[in-house]
Design an enzyme around this catalytic site. Structure first.
Site, PDB file in Angstrom:
ATOM      1  N   HIS A  56       0.594  -1.234   0.070  1.00  0.00           N
ATOM      2  CA  HIS A  56      -0.249   0.239   0.226  1.00  0.00           C
ATOM      3  C   HIS A  56       1.129   0.668  -0.322  1.00  0.00           C
ATOM      4  CE1 HIS A  56      -4.266   1.989   1.181  1.00  0.00           C
ATOM      5  NE2 HIS A  56      -3.129   3.170   1.460  1.00  0.00           N
ATOM      6  N   HIS A  69       1.629   5.093  -0.593  1.00  0.00           N
ATOM      7  CA  HIS A  69       1.555   6.292  -1.344  1.00  0.00           C
ATOM      8  C   HIS A  69       2.719   7.072  -2.023  1.00  0.00           C
ATOM      9  CE1 HIS A  69      -1.683   7.388   1.584  1.00  0.00           C
ATOM     10  NE2 HIS A  69      -1.396   6.181   1.503  1.00  0.00           N
ATOM     11  N   CYS A  82      -2.316  11.614   2.911  1.00  0.00           N
ATOM     12  CA  CYS A  82      -1.797  11.317   4.236  1.00  0.00           C
ATOM     13  C   CYS A  82      -1.627  12.743   5.164  1.00  0.00           C
ATOM     14  CB  CYS A  82      -0.069  10.810   3.521  1.00  0.00           C
ATOM     15  SG  CYS A  82       0.676  10.649   4.893  1.00  0.00           S
TER      16      CYS A  82
END
Length: 296
Positions: free
Chosen positions: A204, A206, A237
């Site tokens: 996962h 970013h 985020c």
């Protein structure tokens, strides 16, 4: 390049993508978003979270959303459950897949879960046990797996130990989260190698530092076959300045197509869906592929 023949795309846009939106998105829009995503060929679409409405008002409508959802055959809709109360609500809604959200660092565990790292496992144990007993598939997210805004770089051994303790609880899959987007390809492969087998692992990423696709390729080369992404690059985020959010599903699909890796998703339908959702949110999609394909 030692790549898998097929990759499962774990779509997180409806939950992870929308949870940071300040304006509440209507249930009808969320339900249509899920329906449109299913029509693109995505088979795993995380729908929502049964977190307390006080903490994430955007997802306070979780039960209403699942009740309104027209479920497509063969499509799974996991939901996030933070604790036993969340699991109770999820079971009442008839879900078949759930996820828990753990931390690889002490600082984030205390700030996000109000627990120490050791205490988080005690909180999750009955959740996983009860979910398994009810026949549910259980995933765990492990956040701050590469870096923490308070602690800096997180040691590989520390992340691997946290992951093993989650597997010991009985989870089916572990998603390694680069929560603030500081991971690099070498670190990705080092971390994956620290686990006994890559098969139950997902990643996962970013894109804060523009490394999400490079990190994904490194994970695929290390044997991972499940990748989390968010349609249109939805999400952000809150722990890092200038964070650009989740890896966009369209950008992932474009790369997978170029590598000849099967995934079952229509890029054109996905771009159309993300443009539709961006219009409802009142801003353009940050996905480079969506931008390129919708302006050409």
């Amino acid at each position: 390049m030692n790549l898998p023949e097929r990759v499962t795309i774990y779509e997180v846009g409806p939950r992870d993508g929308l949870q940071n939106e300040k304006a509440v998105v209507p249930v009808a829009v969320k339900a249509e978003f899920l329906t449109r995503l299913a029509a693109t060929g995505l088979k795993v679409i995380e729908a929502t979270s049964f977190v307390h409405p006080k903490w994430v008002p955007q997802l306070a409508d979780a039960a209403d959303l699942l009740a309104a959802l027209d479920r497509a055959p063969g499509v799974r809709h996991p939901v996030l459950v933070p604790n036993e109360r969340g699991l109770d609500r999820a079971l009442e809604s008839g879900v078949s897949d759930v996820a828990i959200f753990a931390s690889a660092t002490e600082s984030f565990a205390r700030r996000n879960l109000n627990r120490s790292m050791d205490e988080q496992y005690a909180m999750f144990e009955p959740v996983v046990t009860r979910a398994r007993e009810a026949g549910l598939w259980v995933r765990a997210y492990l956040s701050m797996a590469f870096g923490d805004p308070w602690e800096g770089d997180v040691p590989v051994a520390q992340v691997a130990e946290a992951g093993r303790r989650l597997f010991d609880l009985g989870i089916h899959e572990l998603s390694l989260g680069d929560t603030i987007g500081v991971g690099t390809a070498g670190r990705v492969q080092e971390l994956i190698a620290a686990f006994d087998s890559p098969e139950p692992l997902a990643v996962h990423f970013h894109d804060t530092y523009g490394q999400a696709l490079a990190n994904t390729l490194a994970a695929l080369q290390a044997g991972v076959t499940t990748v989390d992404s968010s349609a249109g690059g939805l999400g952000g985020c809150p722990y890092a300045e200038s964070a650009t959010g989740n890896l966009a599903t369209e950008d992932l699909v474009w790369m997978l197509d170029g590598l000849g890796i099967s995934h079952g998703v229509s890029l054109d339908a996905l771009v159309e869906t993300s443009v539709w959702m961006a219009e409802r949110l009142g801003r353009p999609s940050p996905s480079r592929v969506v931008t390129a394909r919708s302006s050409s």
